[in-house]
Design an enzyme around this catalytic site. Structure first.
Site, short mmCIF file in Angstrom:
data_model
loop_
_atom_site.label_atom_id
_atom_site.label_comp_id
_atom_site.label_asym_id
_atom_site.label_seq_id
_atom_site.Cartn_x
_atom_site.Cartn_y
_atom_site.Cartn_z
N ARG A 36 0.82 -1.22 0.00
CA ARG A 36 0.00 0.00 0.00
C ARG A 36 0.85 1.27 0.00
O ARG A 36 0.45 2.29 -0.58
CB ARG A 36 -0.93 0.00 1.21
CG ARG A 36 -2.07 -0.98 1.02
CD ARG A 36 -2.97 -1.01 2.19
NE ARG A 36 -4.18 -1.75 1.87
CZ ARG A 36 -5.03 -2.18 2.78
NH1 ARG A 36 -4.82 -1.96 4.06
NH2 ARG A 36 -6.11 -2.84 2.41
N LYS A 199 -19.33 -17.23 0.53
CA LYS A 199 -20.78 -17.24 0.66
C LYS A 199 -21.53 -16.54 -0.46
O LYS A 199 -21.11 -15.49 -0.94
CB LYS A 199 -21.15 -16.55 1.98
CG LYS A 199 -20.70 -17.36 3.18
CD LYS A 199 -21.16 -16.71 4.44
CE LYS A 199 -20.91 -17.65 5.61
NZ LYS A 199 -21.17 -16.99 6.87
N GLY A 355 -10.53 -8.49 -1.86
CA GLY A 355 -9.93 -9.32 -0.84
C GLY A 355 -9.15 -10.55 -1.26
O GLY A 355 -7.98 -10.47 -1.63
N GLY A 378 -12.97 -4.01 0.41
CA GLY A 378 -14.38 -3.63 0.60
C GLY A 378 -14.81 -2.56 -0.38
O GLY A 378 -15.92 -2.58 -0.90
#
Ligand code: AMP
Length: 397
Positions: A36, A199, A355, A378
């Site tokens: 980053r 999920k 992610g 996110g």
């Protein structure tokens, strides 16, 4: 909004919101992954080269109640200076007299880093008076923190209003926006999205949106088994979200109605426990015996995915095909990564966003062989869902 490519930074102090929320070793506080920081260098270097000075502001971790040494940005100062090749001053607080004096005294070419903005609760609350105090440090505001662009915090969003004509995206944020827009809004075809991960529930909005955009949608990872169950298959002890079986059915119907080629894995690597050393077998995906769970996709699925990916011009990948963190269940994810690399070599544009697929592509050391790897987990997910990110809107407004 202003444009970093053409803006005259000479004699100006640029207040840059960077995302220096890097992982630190718990004992030594050494940076364990500086991606980053490296990602923000082009923006900082451009401003310094053009006669400006730089004030860096960021958060680090999730401090609960004011300052905590383990979340101090002073741990980052030395390495940032090393990477930039210039000294970096440090203010012990992001607001207040000392910080104000230091930013006011900056000369062209100098760099100041402010202490963690989240040491003040007013940061995450997005308090205007706090944003105004931060704004004092700069003549121009540059947002280069894609990873926090989905947060309406003081330093990521609210502060922009104090720079009505002098606010802009940094190179990193601009690059992220361009990469997603290229995938989602270009006329090139075919467009293939690979959506994996644990999920259905966490990816449902993205999948629904993608159905209006893509030619091929490959579903992988844990969520594939909910689709298999919806088709009447035996899924054993695989990860299933029973509440989402009807939703999986709806997605399959919608895909058909919209002419999207929805690919659900046809074979799987099953395990008798959730463990790298579990017993393994490759079976048809709808024939998983009781007591076994699918933890990766099989060879037939990899071959089919490879064919779809090879014929694609635009590729978006979000979420792994299996439990890639375990060596014995990473093959499906690795095969998809390699297929994307091959397609990219042949001229496709590939975006790895969100992610765990980013973690996977890094793990396989293939990050430099795809077109773009997003830095924002996110934030990228919300952008893909079609949400206008507050940090981006605040610059554009
Ligand atoms: P997500 O954050 O939703 O992208 O999910 C990523 C996680 O899904 C990773 O930690 C994977 O280990 C996990 N995952 C992928 N495939 C499976 C699977 N078949 N069963 C359980 N977890 C899985």
């Amino acid at each position: 909004m202003a444009d970093i490519h053409t803006y005259d930074f000479a004699g100006k102090r640029a207040l840059i919101r960077v995302d220096f929320n890097v992982p630190l070793d718990k004992e030594t506080f050494e940076i364990t992954d500086d991606t980053r920081i490296r990602a923000a260098l082009p923006t900082i270097q451009h401003i310094l080269k053009n006669g400006g000075s730089v004030v860096l502001m960021s958060h680090l971790g999730r401090p609960k109640d004011g300052p905590e040494d383990k979340f101090s940005l002073r741990h980052i100062v030395g390495h940032t200076a090393e990477l930039l090749g210039v000294p970096v001053q440090f203010a012990n607080d992001c607001i207040g007299e000392q910080a104000d004096d230091m930013s006011a005294a900056l000369k062209p070419g100098e760099v100041l880093m402010l202490e963690n903005v989240r040491f003040h609760k007013r940061e995450t609350a997005g308090t205007e008076s706090f944003a105004e105090q931060l704004a004092k440090h700069g003549d121009v505001y540059v947002n280069d923190a894609f990873g926090t662009a989905h947060r309406a915090h003081a330093s990521t969003t609210v502060v922009a209003k104090f720079f009505p004509n002098d606010k802009m995206f940094g190179y990193l944020l601009e690059g992220e926006i361009k990469a997603v827009d290229k995938v989602l809004n270009s006329d090139e075809k075919p467009l293939t999205a690979i959506v994996g991960g644990a999920k259905v529930s966490s990816k449902i909005t993205i999948i629904e949106r993608l159905l209006d955009k893509v030619d091929n949608l490959i579903v992988g990872g844990g969520m594939a088994y909910t689709f298999v169950k919806a088709m009447g298959g035996e899924v054993g002890n695989s990860l299933i979200e029973d509440d989402f079986v009807p939703m999986a059915q709806k997605i399959m119907n919608d895909a058909k109605a919209k002419g999207v080629n929805l690919y659900i894995p046809t074979d799987t690597i099953i395990a008798d426990k959730f463990d790298n050393d579990a017993n393994r077998q490759e079976v048809k995906i709808g024939e998983i015996p009781e007591g076994w769970m699918g933890l990766d996709t099989g060879s037939e699925t990899s071959a089919a995915c490879r064919e779809i990916i090879a014929s694609s011009k635009l590729i978006l990948w979000n979420g792994p095909m299996g439990v890639f963190e375990m060596e014995n269940f990473q093959q499906g994810t690795k095969d998809v990564a390699n297929a994307i690399v091959e397609a990219t070599e042949k001229g496709a544009f590939s975006l790895i966003g969100g992610g765990d697929s980013v973690a996977a592509i890094n793990k396989f050391k293939l990050a430099d062989k795809v077109s773009y790897v997003s830095t924002g987990g996110g934030a990228m997910l919300e952008y893909l869902e079609g949400i206008e990110l507050p940090g981006i809107k605040a610059i554009r407004d």
